[in-house]
Design a protein around this motif. Sequence first.
Motif, PDB file in Angstrom:
ATOM      1  N   ASP A  53      46.927  20.339   2.507  1.00 33.62           N
ATOM      2  CA  ASP A  53      47.478  20.953   2.797  1.00 33.62           C
ATOM      3  C   ASP A  53      47.607  22.725   2.840  1.00 33.62           C
ATOM      4  OD1 ASP A  53      48.449  21.189   0.110  1.00 33.62           O
ATOM      5  OD2 ASP A  53      50.480  21.445   0.644  1.00 33.62           O
ATOM      6  N   SER A  54      46.837  23.820   3.704  1.00 35.74           N
ATOM      7  CA  SER A  54      46.600  24.598   2.882  1.00 35.74           C
ATOM      8  C   SER A  54      45.074  24.759   3.440  1.00 35.74           C
ATOM      9  CB  SER A  54      47.309  25.833   1.271  1.00 35.74           C
ATOM     10  OG  SER A  54      48.391  25.388   1.701  1.00 35.74           O
ATOM     11  N   GLY A  55      44.518  24.261   4.057  1.00 29.33           N
ATOM     12  CA  GLY A  55      43.135  24.137   4.160  1.00 29.33           C
ATOM     13  C   GLY A  55      42.277  23.295   2.961  1.00 29.33           C
ATOM     14  N   GLY A  79      37.144  27.412   4.063  1.00 29.07           N
ATOM     15  CA  GLY A  79      37.509  28.690   5.331  1.00 29.07           C
ATOM     16  C   GLY A  79      38.290  28.772   5.198  1.00 29.07           C
ATOM     17  N   SER A  80      39.443  27.785   5.580  1.00 30.45           N
ATOM     18  CA  SER A  80      40.719  27.648   6.635  1.00 30.45           C
ATOM     19  C   SER A  80      42.304  27.845   5.792  1.00 30.45           C
ATOM     20  CB  SER A  80      40.514  26.388   7.390  1.00 30.45           C
ATOM     21  OG  SER A  80      41.527  26.323   8.464  1.00 30.45           O
ATOM     22  N   THR A  81      43.641  28.115   6.483  1.00 30.98           N
ATOM     23  CA  THR A  81      44.198  27.348   5.978  1.00 30.98           C
ATOM     24  C   THR A  81      45.155  27.023   6.282  1.00 30.98           C
ATOM     25  OG1 THR A  81      45.008  29.494   6.884  1.00 30.98           O
ATOM     26  CG2 THR A  81      44.644  30.189   4.885  1.00 30.98           C
ATOM     27  N   ALA A  82      44.588  25.709   7.403  1.00 32.45           N
ATOM     28  CA  ALA A  82      45.081  24.703   8.138  1.00 32.45           C
ATOM     29  C   ALA A  82      45.747  23.742   7.407  1.00 32.45           C
ATOM     30  CB  ALA A  82      44.823  25.154   9.468  1.00 32.45           C
ATOM     31  N   HIS A  83      46.870  22.791   7.783  1.00 31.65           N
ATOM     32  CA  HIS A  83      47.063  21.486   7.079  1.00 31.65           C
ATOM     33  C   HIS A  83      45.675  21.105   7.538  1.00 31.65           C
ATOM     34  CE1 HIS A  83      50.386  18.814   4.965  1.00 31.65           C
ATOM     35  NE2 HIS A  83      49.115  18.226   6.022  1.00 31.65           N
ATOM     36  N   LEU A  84      44.980  20.337   7.036  1.00 29.37           N
ATOM     37  CA  LEU A  84      43.966  19.462   7.570  1.00 29.37           C
ATOM     38  C   LEU A  84      44.462  17.954   7.081  1.00 29.37           C
ATOM     39  CD1 LEU A  84      41.300  21.235   5.406  1.00 29.37           C
ATOM     40  CD2 LEU A  84      42.562  21.665   7.843  1.00 29.37           C
ATOM     41  N   TYR A  85      44.294  16.774   7.936  1.00 28.84           N
ATOM     42  CA  TYR A  85      44.549  15.443   8.473  1.00 28.84           C
ATOM     43  C   TYR A  85      43.959  14.619   8.373  1.00 28.84           C
ATOM     44  CZ  TYR A  85      49.647  17.811  10.462  1.00 28.84           C
ATOM     45  OH  TYR A  85      50.548  18.351  10.052  1.00 28.84           O
ATOM     46  N   ASP A  86      42.473  14.907   8.484  1.00 31.37           N
ATOM     47  CA  ASP A  86      41.510  13.460   8.462  1.00 31.37           C
ATOM     48  C   ASP A  86      40.367  14.063   8.277  1.00 31.37           C
ATOM     49  OD1 ASP A  86      40.701  11.375   8.249  1.00 31.37           O
ATOM     50  OD2 ASP A  86      41.267  10.659  10.603  1.00 31.37           O
ATOM     51  N   VAL A  87      40.196  13.382   8.045  1.00 32.21           N
ATOM     52  CA  VAL A  87      38.115  13.234   7.535  1.00 32.21           C
ATOM     53  C   VAL A  87      37.203  12.408   7.593  1.00 32.21           C
ATOM     54  CG1 VAL A  87      38.598  12.823   4.630  1.00 32.21           C
ATOM     55  CG2 VAL A  87      37.310  14.476   5.400  1.00 32.21           C
ATOM     56  N   MET A  88      35.902  12.761   7.867  1.00 34.76           N
ATOM     57  CA  MET A  88      35.273  11.375   8.071  1.00 34.76           C
ATOM     58  C   MET A  88      33.767  11.667   7.940  1.00 34.76           C
ATOM     59  SD  MET A  88      35.217   8.075  10.990  1.00 34.76           S
ATOM     60  CE  MET A  88      34.013   6.561  10.230  1.00 34.76           C
ATOM     61  N   PHE A  89      32.945  10.595   7.277  1.00 32.09           N
ATOM     62  CA  PHE A  89      31.623  11.652   7.319  1.00 32.09           C
ATOM     63  C   PHE A  89      30.765  10.080   7.425  1.00 32.09           C
ATOM     64  CE2 PHE A  89      33.022  14.731   4.696  1.00 32.09           C
ATOM     65  CZ  PHE A  89      31.480  15.682   4.361  1.00 32.09           C
TER      66      PHE A  89
END
Length: 299
Positions: A53-55, A79-89
């Motif tokens: 949450d909160s970036g 640099g974001s305050t949005a709720h982040l749900y997924d990440v991949m590299f």
Amino acid sequence: MQPRTAVLSSVLGLAMLLEVVQAGPIRLEAAARLARRELSDNDRYTWIYAVGDSGKIMTSRPEESNPEAGKQWEPLESGSTAHLYDVMFSTPRNGIVVGAESTVLTTTTMGTEWEATDLGLPSPTNLFGVFIMVDAGPTYIVGEKGLFIELTDEGPSATSLSCSTPDKECTEQVVTAGWSSDVVLTGARFRDPANGVIVGKNGTVIIVRPGQEEGSRTFTLLKPVQVSSSGVGPRFPDFLDVSSDDLGDLVASGSRGIVLKLVTQSRKMDDGVDWRMSVSQVGSAFADVLAGSQLTLES
């Protein structure tokens, strides 16, 4: 600093204990584990990225005093305050994060710098899952209202899937202003651009296969797994993530402790792939964790 608490998170289909040392409440939504490709298979050095949450983006990297990642964590500036749900590299340097309100962040610097990407959607949309095909393949992003995005060097192509009848093809339409669909998609994995699996809430499992026309594909809704017939609680599980192994087999984790495994089988009549599905249910104590529930890390 001593760990504040421990959280069990799904990392590429494997349950892994993450000891979080960052002070203050942090809700981790997803984690990606990336092995350094230039090291041998026997080397245990890995990097882990987690978003919430909160970036919030956090990373755990090995050090000389601590050769295994997952014990020491540090925040990254998103640099974001949005709720982040997924990440991949896809490589040690290149990664992507998706989240609420059409948020897409990319990095080419191992997460030290993040750049926002505009997908050109007509309205803010929650993006729940992302998958990158290695070896210069497309990136796939899924979200609410049936949103299915294929991101290539030419830019994003956004469509919406509407699925109502099991074992029937879904309807695919180009995303325009005011588009609507009851389908909520949360994760995707592809073997190639024409063969893959998409999962979502309310038991949604969609098989992607090659279409009859060259370069086309079909989206077929499978019959959902039913977890309740008593009328108490939801009938179908919410699948909140899907992961793949080196063989291309998939594992989708869902609510009510449902774990769905899909094993690939080649089709003789075309270049498509069939999937043999098996379902298991873990104890209720781990059900919400395996479903990727939002977990609050309190100090």
